[in-house]
Design a protein around this motif. Structure first.
Motif, PDB file in Angstrom:
ATOM      1  N   ASP A 196       0.859  -1.182   0.000  1.00 46.11           N
ATOM      2  CA  ASP A 196       0.000   0.000   0.000  1.00 46.11           C
ATOM      3  C   ASP A 196       0.898   1.236   0.000  1.00 46.11           C
ATOM      4  OD1 ASP A 196      -2.249   1.584   0.079  1.00 46.11           O
ATOM      5  OD2 ASP A 196      -3.184   0.505   1.733  1.00 46.11           O
ATOM      6  N   TYR A 197       0.289   2.400  -0.088  1.00 45.07           N
ATOM      7  CA  TYR A 197       1.072   3.621  -0.152  1.00 45.07           C
ATOM      8  C   TYR A 197       1.681   3.975   1.207  1.00 45.07           C
ATOM      9  CZ  TYR A 197      -0.838   4.318  -4.795  1.00 45.07           C
ATOM     10  OH  TYR A 197      -1.176   4.162  -6.111  1.00 45.07           O
ATOM     11  N   ALA A 198       2.953   4.309   1.209  1.00 40.48           N
ATOM     12  CA  ALA A 198       3.674   4.671   2.424  1.00 40.48           C
ATOM     13  C   ALA A 198       3.213   6.029   2.941  1.00 40.48           C
ATOM     14  CB  ALA A 198       5.175   4.705   2.139  1.00 40.48           C
ATOM     15  N   TYR A 199       3.314   6.220   4.231  1.00 44.54           N
ATOM     16  CA  TYR A 199       3.031   7.482   4.927  1.00 44.54           C
ATOM     17  C   TYR A 199       1.572   7.922   4.816  1.00 44.54           C
ATOM     18  CZ  TYR A 199       8.139   7.767   4.420  1.00 44.54           C
ATOM     19  OH  TYR A 199       9.482   7.494   4.424  1.00 44.54           O
ATOM     20  N   ASN A 200       0.695   7.039   4.374  1.00 39.43           N
ATOM     21  CA  ASN A 200      -0.685   7.452   4.116  1.00 39.43           C
ATOM     22  C   ASN A 200      -1.409   7.897   5.381  1.00 39.43           C
ATOM     23  OD1 ASN A 200      -2.859   7.810   2.232  1.00 39.43           O
ATOM     24  ND2 ASN A 200      -3.846   6.022   3.122  1.00 39.43           N
ATOM     25  N   GLY A 201      -1.026   7.335   6.528  1.00 38.76           N
ATOM     26  CA  GLY A 201      -1.684   7.709   7.768  1.00 38.76           C
ATOM     27  C   GLY A 201      -0.803   8.503   8.715  1.00 38.76           C
ATOM     28  N   ASP A 202       0.406   8.861   8.281  1.00 33.84           N
ATOM     29  CA  ASP A 202       1.308   9.623   9.143  1.00 33.84           C
ATOM     30  C   ASP A 202       0.752  11.026   9.387  1.00 33.84           C
ATOM     31  OD1 ASP A 202       2.806   7.357   8.409  1.00 33.84           O
ATOM     32  OD2 ASP A 202       4.682   8.432   8.706  1.00 33.84           O
ATOM     33  N   PRO A 203       0.845  11.521  10.616  1.00 30.83           N
ATOM     34  CA  PRO A 203       0.155  12.780  10.950  1.00 30.83           C
ATOM     35  C   PRO A 203       0.960  14.048  10.694  1.00 30.83           C
ATOM     36  CG  PRO A 203       1.060  11.793  12.938  1.00 30.83           C
ATOM     37  CD  PRO A 203       1.366  10.840  11.814  1.00 30.83           C
ATOM     38  N   VAL A 204       0.226  15.115  10.464  1.00 32.26           N
ATOM     39  CA  VAL A 204       0.737  16.490  10.471  1.00 32.26           C
ATOM     40  C   VAL A 204      -0.146  17.281  11.427  1.00 32.26           C
ATOM     41  CG1 VAL A 204       1.632  16.410   8.117  1.00 32.26           C
ATOM     42  CG2 VAL A 204      -0.719  17.180   8.521  1.00 32.26           C
ATOM     43  N   PRO A 367      11.604  19.053  24.370  1.00 28.23           N
ATOM     44  CA  PRO A 367      12.675  19.843  25.015  1.00 28.23           C
ATOM     45  C   PRO A 367      14.078  19.450  24.584  1.00 28.23           C
ATOM     46  CG  PRO A 367      11.573  18.374  26.577  1.00 28.23           C
ATOM     47  CD  PRO A 367      10.752  18.376  25.354  1.00 28.23           C
ATOM     48  N   ASP A 368      14.246  18.209  24.119  1.00 23.35           N
ATOM     49  CA  ASP A 368      15.569  17.769  23.661  1.00 23.35           C
ATOM     50  C   ASP A 368      15.691  17.791  22.137  1.00 23.35           C
ATOM     51  OD1 ASP A 368      16.357  17.315  26.282  1.00 23.35           O
ATOM     52  OD2 ASP A 368      15.618  15.253  26.265  1.00 23.35           O
ATOM     53  N   GLY A 369      14.738  18.452  21.474  1.00 24.81           N
ATOM     54  CA  GLY A 369      14.785  18.561  20.024  1.00 24.81           C
ATOM     55  C   GLY A 369      14.231  17.362  19.287  1.00 24.81           C
ATOM     56  N   LYS A 370      13.607  16.429  20.012  1.00 27.67           N
ATOM     57  CA  LYS A 370      13.074  15.230  19.374  1.00 27.67           C
ATOM     58  C   LYS A 370      11.703  15.481  18.758  1.00 27.67           C
ATOM     59  CE  LYS A 370      15.397  12.166  22.678  1.00 27.67           C
ATOM     60  NZ  LYS A 370      15.192  11.229  23.812  1.00 27.67           N
ATOM     61  N   VAL A 371      11.477  14.886  17.600  1.00 25.56           N
ATOM     62  CA  VAL A 371      10.164  14.871  16.958  1.00 25.56           C
ATOM     63  C   VAL A 371       9.850  13.415  16.656  1.00 25.56           C
ATOM     64  CG1 VAL A 371       8.785  15.583  14.975  1.00 25.56           C
ATOM     65  CG2 VAL A 371      10.518  17.141  15.908  1.00 25.56           C
ATOM     66  N   GLY A 372       8.650  12.980  16.980  1.00 30.73           N
ATOM     67  CA  GLY A 372       8.304  11.584  16.717  1.00 30.73           C
ATOM     68  C   GLY A 372       6.842  11.435  16.361  1.00 30.73           C
ATOM     69  N   ARG A 373       6.572  10.587  15.418  1.00 29.68           N
ATOM     70  CA  ARG A 373       5.186  10.300  15.024  1.00 29.68           C
ATOM     71  C   ARG A 373       5.056   8.814  14.753  1.00 29.68           C
ATOM     72  NH1 ARG A 373       6.255  12.826   9.081  1.00 29.68           N
ATOM     73  NH2 ARG A 373       6.276  10.892   7.877  1.00 29.68           N
ATOM     74  N   HIS A 374       3.830   8.312  14.835  1.00 32.26           N
ATOM     75  CA  HIS A 374       3.634   6.918  14.442  1.00 32.26           C
ATOM     76  C   HIS A 374       3.739   6.799  12.927  1.00 32.26           C
ATOM     77  CE1 HIS A 374      -0.763   8.186  14.143  1.00 32.26           C
ATOM     78  NE2 HIS A 374      -0.538   7.669  12.951  1.00 32.26           N
ATOM     79  N   GLY A 375       4.060   5.620  12.450  1.00 31.97           N
ATOM     80  CA  GLY A 375       4.223   5.415  11.019  1.00 31.97           C
ATOM     81  C   GLY A 375       3.078   4.623  10.417  1.00 31.97           C
ATOM     82  N   THR A 376       3.071   4.573   9.104  1.00 32.97           N
ATOM     83  CA  THR A 376       2.087   3.798   8.357  1.00 32.97           C
ATOM     84  C   THR A 376       2.805   2.647   7.668  1.00 32.97           C
ATOM     85  OG1 THR A 376       0.884   5.845   7.899  1.00 32.97           O
ATOM     86  CG2 THR A 376       0.280   3.904   6.600  1.00 32.97           C
ATOM     87  N   SER A 377       2.314   1.452   7.843  1.00 32.87           N
ATOM     88  CA  SER A 377       2.948   0.300   7.207  1.00 32.87           C
ATOM     89  C   SER A 377       2.859   0.400   5.691  1.00 32.87           C
ATOM     90  CB  SER A 377       2.264  -0.997   7.671  1.00 32.87           C
ATOM     91  OG  SER A 377       2.784  -2.110   6.969  1.00 32.87           O
ATOM     92  N   ASN A 378       3.861  -0.140   5.014  1.00 34.73           N
ATOM     93  CA  ASN A 378       3.842  -0.194   3.550  1.00 34.73           C
ATOM     94  C   ASN A 378       2.937  -1.293   3.027  1.00 34.73           C
ATOM     95  OD1 ASN A 378       5.764   1.822   3.594  1.00 34.73           O
ATOM     96  ND2 ASN A 378       7.180   0.787   2.216  1.00 34.73           N
ATOM     97  N   SER A 379       2.362  -2.078   3.920  1.00 33.18           N
ATOM     98  CA  SER A 379       1.487  -3.165   3.457  1.00 33.18           C
ATOM     99  C   SER A 379       0.138  -3.080   4.131  1.00 33.18           C
ATOM    100  CB  SER A 379       2.130  -4.529   3.723  1.00 33.18           C
ATOM    101  OG  SER A 379       2.141  -4.818   5.105  1.00 33.18           O
ATOM    102  N   ASN A 380      -0.851  -3.661   3.475  1.00 35.05           N
ATOM    103  CA  ASN A 380      -2.212  -3.685   4.005  1.00 35.05           C
ATOM    104  C   ASN A 380      -2.905  -4.938   3.498  1.00 35.05           C
ATOM    105  OD1 ASN A 380      -4.634  -3.042   5.182  1.00 35.05           O
ATOM    106  ND2 ASN A 380      -5.176  -1.460   3.712  1.00 35.05           N
ATOM    107  N   GLY A 381      -2.516  -6.070   4.071  1.00 31.05           N
ATOM    108  CA  GLY A 381      -3.106  -7.333   3.663  1.00 31.05           C
ATOM    109  C   GLY A 381      -2.057  -8.325   3.226  1.00 31.05           C
ATOM    110  N   LYS A 500       9.849  12.753   7.453  1.00 28.09           N
ATOM    111  CA  LYS A 500       9.793  11.291   7.390  1.00 28.09           C
ATOM    112  C   LYS A 500      10.808  10.610   8.299  1.00 28.09           C
ATOM    113  CE  LYS A 500      12.708  10.907   3.237  1.00 28.09           C
ATOM    114  NZ  LYS A 500      12.744  10.436   1.821  1.00 28.09           N
ATOM    115  N   ASP A 501      11.877  11.295   8.649  1.00 34.87           N
ATOM    116  CA  ASP A 501      12.877  10.698   9.533  1.00 34.87           C
ATOM    117  C   ASP A 501      12.421  10.662  10.989  1.00 34.87           C
ATOM    118  OD1 ASP A 501      14.564  10.308   7.386  1.00 34.87           O
ATOM    119  OD2 ASP A 501      15.678  12.166   7.698  1.00 34.87           O
ATOM    120  N   SER A 502      11.262  11.238  11.280  1.00 32.82           N
ATOM    121  CA  SER A 502      10.765  11.253  12.660  1.00 32.82           C
ATOM    122  C   SER A 502       9.846  10.076  12.964  1.00 32.82           C
ATOM    123  CB  SER A 502      10.017  12.560  12.935  1.00 32.82           C
ATOM    124  OG  SER A 502       8.806  12.608  12.192  1.00 32.82           O
TER     125      SER A 502
END
Length: 575
Positions: A196-204, A367-381, A500-502
């Motif tokens: 499936d398409y990458a980053y499709n559910g990654d948040p902004v 506070p330590d400059g970190k950014v993190g988000r959940h990712g979207t799997s490249n597969s769906n099924g 994307k690196d987060s």
């Protein structure tokens, strides 16, 4: 845990289906196949023919004569519609497969995706030892996938993939080899992931831009910056109605904190972790994010924000959609979710206020400059291949062709305008039309064995980012995406790519471990109760430490051991 992840993924893809005509998505469907009705093909494809040539070149013709039958199973979703006289076994796509490859696609039986009808019938077939089809293609209950794998009736599909898959398909799969992990057993790749398409559910971060401008606020780059924005949205009457009836951030954690929309997982990401999933640590082992030190810091932040009125008091009762409604209703100034939210539900903002504006911003740093988000799997099924299938190379000939010719169609190619004229595209006054009003909304890619035809994970977001930069759309894929994507959506996609690196991906994708099966419900309730108590200020932040200790002694330590044993088994066995 896995079912929740599948469910989360279902919703955004269903939304995108109604927006991007090129990429209509069916998330509640699966496929399955029977043994061939006719196995005597006078022309058996060679390995080279069944495989593919390089991207952008013509695949070699592979056609069985006399024709053979690939039997399969998949749940059929209510969004899959057929023209009069057509059905699951007789439609424009099955006719194409027969004409192109000499392959008759036939459902072993037909069941809908609703009310677990497909799952119930398939489990009954397994229990009564009925003959399995050639192919099972499925999205949904991960437990059912494991039951199928554990039945021993499906072949090591990884070996077949190495032998028959073409380079385009292999390159797409190699974008993230961990997509194989959920379907591995004793080092063998039993199931082929459906890409499936990458980053499709990654948040902004979506912010009311008109409120920002009215109050003279700067783009928030850190959590401290964000708190200033939320304070202004809560206390400075951004909607100008003279009432204190707005707040900063729309979130809902009825279904949990790390969710697909109205998400709060990024707050934990700012402290280097992601709750309710297994994350990879610096030493290469997996750790449950909800018990990491970063989660305690994130909970302290959420408690502070709740006490200051920056969050809705109903957050614990809100699901993802309900929380987002506060943003669209003009009650909240910020909501976090996928790049496609301008398609739904953000446009409702302007129904309530025609002058409202919103804009995508990058997630802020901790506070330590970190950014993190959940990712979207490249597969769906997953696709499972019957160990008794006579001609598995036939499936690869079919799927290779879709990857080479449909996933990123070329100018002048067979699928330049779409999969089938009169279905997903029509010619009107010499112009190609792909909108639902012109085509009737038929989506023949939903008739394919793998639900969407074929998808190259990185392609969609790369093209959206390219278009956001103002570059010209030149390929058929780019042109169709441009027609169906608003400017806010394009700009949000660019933000997703830039961060994307987060991504903190879910690293445990296997079947529930032995201890999970007996302890997960208790541990999950303990976690939700503790987190809710802390966020609402009914328990001190330090109660997190007692929760972690109890979590570990109530099965958490054993689960951590089992999860890491699984991870070592698959990460050392992927080719």
């Amino acid at each position: 845990m896995q079912l929740k992840e599948q469910k989360r993924k279902w919703l955004p893809t269903m939304v995108l289906a109604g927006v991007i005509s090129l990429t209509a998505i069916t998330s509640a469907c699966g496929n399955n196949n029977n043994a061939p009705d006719n196995t005597n093909a006078s022309q058996e494809p060679s390995n080279a023919a069944a495989g593919s040539t390089n991207a952008g070149t013509e695949a070699k013709d592979v056609k069985f004569d006399p024709p053979i039958t690939i039997t399969y199973l998949r749940p059929w979703g209510p969004d899959v519609t057929f023209k009069s006289g057509e059905d699951q076994d007789n439609n424009v796509h099955t006719k194409w497969a027969l004409d192109k490859f000499g392959i008759q696609l036939k459902n072993q039986w037909i069941a809908p995706s609703t009310n677990n009808a497909f799952e119930t019938k398939l489990r009954l077939s397994l229990a009564t030892n009925e003959k399995m089809p050639d192919i099972i293609s499925y999205r949904g209950d991960f437990t059912l996938v494991r039951e199928l794998i554990d039945s021993g009736r499906f072949i090591d599909a990884g070996e077949l993939f190495d032998k028959y898959a073409g380079q385009v398909w292999k390159d797409a799969m190699n974008e993230d080899p961990t997509v194989w992990y959920p379907y591995m057993e004793d080092g063998k790749r039993i199931g082929i992931p459906i890409l499936d398409y990458a980053y499709n559910g990654d948040p902004v971060m979506w912010i009311r831009e008109d409120w920002m401008q009215k109050l003279g606020l700067a783009a928030p780059k850190t959590l401290d910056d964000l708190e200033k924005v939320m304070d202004a949205f809560t206390n400075q009457d951004p909607d100008g109605n003279g009432k204190k009836d707005t707040y900063g951030l729309a979130i809902g954690f009825k279904n949990w904190i790390n969710t697909w929309m109205s998400d709060a997982g990024w707050i934990f990401g700012a402290y280097g972790t992601m709750p309710n999933q297994w994350n990879k640590t610096a030493d290469g082992t997996l750790e449950y994010g909800s018990v990491s030190a970063g989660s305690k810091q994130a909970l302290a932040t959420l408690q502070s924000w709740m006490s200051k009125g920056y969050l809705p008091t109903e957050a614990g009762l809100y699901d993802e959609t309900k929380a987002a409604e506060d943003f669209t209703a003009g009650k909240a100034g910020i909501v976090v979710g996928p790049h496609w939210m301008p398609a739904w539900p953000l446009e409702d903002v302007k129904k309530n206020n025609k002058d409202a504006q919103y804009k995508a911003y990058p997630l802020p740093a901790g506070p330590d400059g970190k950014v993190g988000r959940h990712g979207t799997s490249n597969s769906n099924g997953v696709v499972l291949i019957n160990a008794e299938m006579e001609h598995p190379e036939a499936f690869f000939a079919y799927q290779n062709y879709l990857f080479e010719q449909y996933a990123n169609p070329q100018v002048g190619g067979e699928f330049e305008n779409g999969l089938a004229e009169g279905y997903d595209w029509v010619m009107v006054d010499g112009q190609v039309k792909t909108d639902a009003a012109s085509t009737g909304g038929f989506a023949p890619e939903k008739y394919t064995i793998t639900f969407d035809g074929a998808r190259i994970p990185s392609l969609n977001m790369q093209v959206l980012s390219k278009l956001a930069n103002g570059e010209e759309a030149t390929t058929p894929f780019e042109k169709k995406l441009k027609l169906s994507s608003s400017q806010p959506l394009l700009e949000a996609a660019k933000v997703v790519q830039e961060q994307k690196d987060s991504v903190l991906p879910q690293m445990f994708t296997g079947a529930p471990t032995k201890t999970m099966q007996t302890s997960n419900d208790i541990l999950a309730k303990m976690e939700k109760d503790t987190f809710s108590q802390i966020i609402y200020g009914k328990a001190p932040v330090d109660s997190f430490d007692k929760f972690v200790e109890k979590w570990k002694t109530s099965g958490g330590d054993k689960i951590t051991q089992e999860v890491n044993e699984w991870y070592q088994s698959v990460s050392g066995g992927t080719k």
